[in-house]
Enzyme design. Structure first.
Site, PDB file in Angstrom:
ATOM      1  CG  ASP A  95      -2.132   0.977   0.979  1.00 41.36           C
ATOM      2  OD1 ASP A  95      -2.064   1.796   0.031  1.00 41.36           O
ATOM      3  OD2 ASP A  95      -3.111   0.932   1.745  1.00 41.36           O
TER       4      ASP A  95
HETATM    5  C1  BGC Z   1      -4.969   3.463   0.116  1.00 42.00           C
HETATM    6  C2  BGC Z   1      -5.088   2.465  -1.021  1.00 42.00           C
HETATM    7  C3  BGC Z   1      -4.894   3.171  -2.335  1.00 42.00           C
HETATM    8  C4  BGC Z   1      -3.526   3.873  -2.319  1.00 42.00           C
HETATM    9  C5  BGC Z   1      -3.230   4.649  -3.587  1.00 42.00           C
HETATM   10  C6  BGC Z   1      -3.675   4.244   0.034  1.00 42.00           C
HETATM   11  O1  BGC Z   1      -3.648   5.274   0.979  1.00 42.00           O
HETATM   12  O2  BGC Z   1      -5.031   2.779   1.344  1.00 42.00           O
HETATM   13  O3  BGC Z   1      -6.343   1.847  -1.005  1.00 42.00           O
HETATM   14  O4  BGC Z   1      -4.979   2.269  -3.391  1.00 42.00           O
HETATM   15  O5  BGC Z   1      -3.497   4.797  -1.247  1.00 42.00           O
HETATM   16  O6  BGC Z   1      -4.051   5.760  -3.685  1.00 42.00           O
END
Ligand code: BGC
Length: 790
Positions: A218
């Site tokens: 993530d």
């Molecule tokens: C979120 C993810 C997301 C990623 C990219 C993160 O903060 O938890 O779900 O895909 O950011 O935006």
């Protein structure tokens, strides 16, 4: 490939793209959000989050409420086509985290409280997206069930809950739909960060489930890339154009990172780039209108008719009072990284006007959309408009700021203004329909005063017209709840985050959602699986056939029932099959969903539908043997229209494949680090007494606001300024401001690497933490050497 090229492949070039090391001939590919639409940021968008227009499909809560795997697959195909059209190789979704608590701020992005349903929905979504040649990213792996302290919280979960609930929600999606990528979550599980969790990423995902795709972090979940790679991660995102590669090369040199792990990671990236290559050269473009129509169909299929005394569908001559600003400016998606910039947005008012004509309609705003507040004049106007109509439809729900990534909800209440409005309208008009726009359960103090309730969820860009047509009976409400609606927030076993700031103990174990409400015999507002129809169905002739197989482990039961549409409208019904272990020596939920199917029937039509149950449907995770086990004996197969509306059942007998059962206690571990004052200041409530207070033992995970050291105060101030310069002034009704404000409070030092785009290395971060822990000399030395190395 040289070692250097391999290392470059293991982190991104920037926020959304991979690197393209010159010697490899590999192009950079783009990974972007997800899940219910494409959020491809315009390159100059920065934190403004402005993205290219895309179709905003219903969010996961609504999609799951369709209980329709074919439809989910269709939505996936459309999402894949949009991603492909924008040169996006991986769409960051679906989210298969379990709705452990109804309060999780991101529940709208997740499917269900039940792992069977959630994993089937996720699998269908993945199959659809990947059929377009675009990779999916099943997220957030794993046990990521709250937004409170989302970057660092340690989820302490026992083995059975882990396997039967939290991992099960991913398992089928991985095994059956083979996602191209899986995203490692921010949080820790039983002490270890998901991005460096060998047990999760290697033992479970790859070895037990046979995952052969790529594991991506993530965004900002990596603490130290080499440690993560060794544990099973392949790609750190975002990346900073090679910053940090030297530290990984050094880890290769010292043997800390094995050649095998680096080979695997680089090879995973290479394979991902190659497997998504055909999509990048495929023809661009897609049919916006067709996708909008599909978004509407999906919204209708996910609209749940909770109660109806016959007022719906609205008769063809009735005068309709339309009340509530959501009717003109719908709330159709949640806030945060999943926010879509939609091609168009339908609103119920315009669509109703087109469908029934303006002369049958009247309108009152009822409340202020942003805040949800109302005032006497707005209530008076609503009463007046409602009093003059045959039926009053109140569009209520949660304002944007109530449901956002990064922030959990404080309670299950609608804004007081919405509750007051519904009560006022119910006084003025005896036939009130409430249409709800929200991504997760709400409480309904006015429940008994209204004639019908339609749960529209966050139904995407076509939700306005979808609901309008359901109201007048042009379409049926096809949804069934994929989660329980409790009567009160306190009925939910997880209604506060009880373990303090750094850890959350999953004390309820496998008793999540209906598994808890059933076991504790708690009355609910609406049970899991519930949803009414405009027509009626008869279920008859339950038949269970054991399908013989030479291999005993392949034993299967075909459970079938005849469903007949006995009403005068076309409609769909969902046949849900629950299994109950009649006698068990271990704790087991009263019943668990083991299969389902959705059937569409025209009036008078009758069809036999079948649900297949394999042995896993009867098993529990046996901690004595670290495997799935079945206890010999009777199992009740219960066929129902909801978890509390079992229509017919029968008993089958299974033989165990093991001899003895004596599950030992499942353990968990972890060491808390808390600061009482900081906690009280931040969250406005005292740290529970049973939480160990150990100030001074800060780690790269301790939220900056908790670190009592001038260096942290200084850094927080600098970051506050930086963020303040990037985002517009805080407005309490703007969900993104909330998300950023909360993130600032909760950012642990390790996130500095992401925020500084790699300029602050993990080594420098560790040195900073050492300084805060009192090691001024040692920390400063480390810091200087980290800065020099850079
Ligand atoms: C979120 C993810 C997301 C990623 C990219 C993160 O903060 O938890 O779900 O895909 O950011 O935006």
């Amino acid at each position: 490939m040289t070692t250097h090229e391999q290392v470059s492949l293991t982190s991104g070039a920037d926020f959304w793209n991979t690197q393209a090391p010159a010697g490899t001939g590999l192009p950079a590919i783009m990974l972007t959000d997800g899940p219910h639409g494409l959020r491809k940021q315009r390159t100059d968008a920065g934190y403004a989050m402005e993205s290219v227009p895309a179709t905003c499909f219903p969010t996961a809560s609504a999609l799951a409420a369709t209980w329709d795997v074919e439809l989910l697959e269709e939505v996936g195909v459309a999402l894949g086509a949009e991603a492909r059209s924008e040169d996006v190789s991986v769409l960051l979704g679906p989210g298969a985290n379990i709705k452990r608590s109804a309060l999780c701020g991101r529940n709208f992005e997740y499917f269900s409280e039940d792992p069977f349903l959630s994993s089937r929905m996720a699998a269908a979504w993945i199959r659809g997206v990947q059929s377009a040649g675009v990779g999916a990213s099943l997220k957030h792996f794993a046990v990521n069930n709250q937004e409170f302290r989302r970057y660092s919280v340690d989820a302490l979960v026992d083995d059975r809950a882990l396997r039967e609930i939290y991992l099960a929600s991913f398992e089928h999606a991985v095994v059956a739909a083979r996602p191209a990528t899986v995203m490692a979550a921010y949080n820790r599980v039983n002490g270890t960060h998901c991005a460096e969790h060998r047990f999760l990423l290697t033992d479970i995902l790859r070895d037990a489930w046979g995952f052969d795709g790529l594991v991506v972090s993530d965004w900002g979940a990596v603490t130290r890339r080499s440690t993560c790679l060794e544990a099973g991660l392949d790609l750190e995102m975002p990346g900073y154009g090679g910053r940090g590669d030297d530290a990984v090369l050094e880890a290769v040199r010292t043997g800390e990172l094995s050649a095998a792990a680096l080979d695997r990671a680089a090879e995973s990236v290479r394979r991902l780039i190659e497997r998504t290559a055909p999509a990048r050269t495929a023809e661009k473009g897609y049919d916006h209108a067709a996708h909008h129509t599909l978004a509407r169909r999906a919204a209708q299929a996910g609209t749940v008719l909770l109660t109806n005394d016959g007022v719906l569908p609205i008769g063809s001559t009735e005068r309709i009072a339309v009340i509530g600003e959501f009717a003109k400016q719908p709330r159709y998606q949640g806030a945060g990284s999943s926010g879509i910039n939609p091609h168009r947005v339908d609103d119920a008012w315009t669509d109703l006007t087109e469908q029934v004509g303006a002369d049958r309609l009247s309108y009152a705003p009822g409340y202020v959309r942003g805040s949800g507040r109302t005032e006497p004049a707005l209530l008076d106007e609503a009463r007046r408009v409602a009093g003059a109509a045959d039926v009053a439809v109140v569009f209520a729900g949660l304002p944007d700021s109530y449901e956002t990534e990064g922030v959990d909800r404080a309670n299950l209440d609608l804004p007081a203004g919405h509750d007051a409005l519904i009560a006022a309208v119910a006084e003025a008009c005896p036939r009130v329909v409430v249409v709800l726009a929200n991504g997760a359960p709400v409480t309904m103090p006015w429940h008994d005063d209204v004639a019908a309730i339609l749960e529209g969820y966050l139904g995407g860009q076509a939700s306005g017209s979808a609901v309008a047509r359901v109201l007048i009976g042009d379409a049926e409400p096809g949804g069934r709840l994929a989660e329980t609606f409790p009567l009160r927030v306190t009925d939910n076993p997880v209604h506060v985050w009880p373990a303090g700031p750094a850890q959350v103990e999953y004390r309820e174990s496998v008793y999540v959602g209906y598994r808890y409400y059933d076991a504790a015999d708690v009355d609910v507002r609406y049970p899991f699986g519930h949803g009414l129809s405009y027509t009626t169905f008869d279920w008859t002739e339950l038949e269970i056939i054991e399908v013989e197989n030479d291999d005993a482990s392949e034993q299967r039961f075909d459970v079938s029932v005849r469903v007949t549409n006995t009403g005068d409208r076309p409609g769909s019904d969902v046949v849900q099959v629950y299994v109950r272990d009649v006698e068990s020596t271990v704790f087991r939920p009263d019943q668990e969903l083991a299969g389902f199917t959705k059937v569409h029937l025209v009036p008078g039509e009758s069809r036999r539908v079948t649900v297949q149950l394999d042995r896993r449907a009867f098993a529990f995770w046996d901690t004595t043997v670290d495997d799935w086990s079945i206890e010999s004996g009777d199992f009740e197969i219960r066929v129902g229209a909801s978890s509390r509306d079992i229509r017919t059942s029968a008993t089958v007998t299974l033989e165990s494949d093991r001899t003895g059962f004596a599950p030992g206690p499942a353990g968990y571990h972890g060491s808390p680090v808390f600061d009482r004052d900081a906690f009280a200041e931040l969250y406005g409530r005292p740290l529970p007494d049973n939480v160990v207070d150990a100030p001074g033992h800060y780690t790269v995970d301790t939220p900056l606001a908790d670190i009592r050291h001038p260096a942290a105060t200084l850094l927080t101030t600098v970051m506050r300024r930086k963020v303040a310069a990037m985002i517009p002034a805080t407005d309490e009704d703007d969900p993104l401001s909330l998300l950023f404000a909360r993130s600032l409070q909760e950012l642990p030092p390790r996130m500095m690497t992401m925020l500084s785009q790699g300029a602050v290395t993990p080594e420098a971060t560790q040195a900073f933490v050492d300084i805060c822990n009192g090691g001024l000399l040692r920390g400063t030395r480390k810091l200087v050497s980290a800065l020099r190395r850079k």
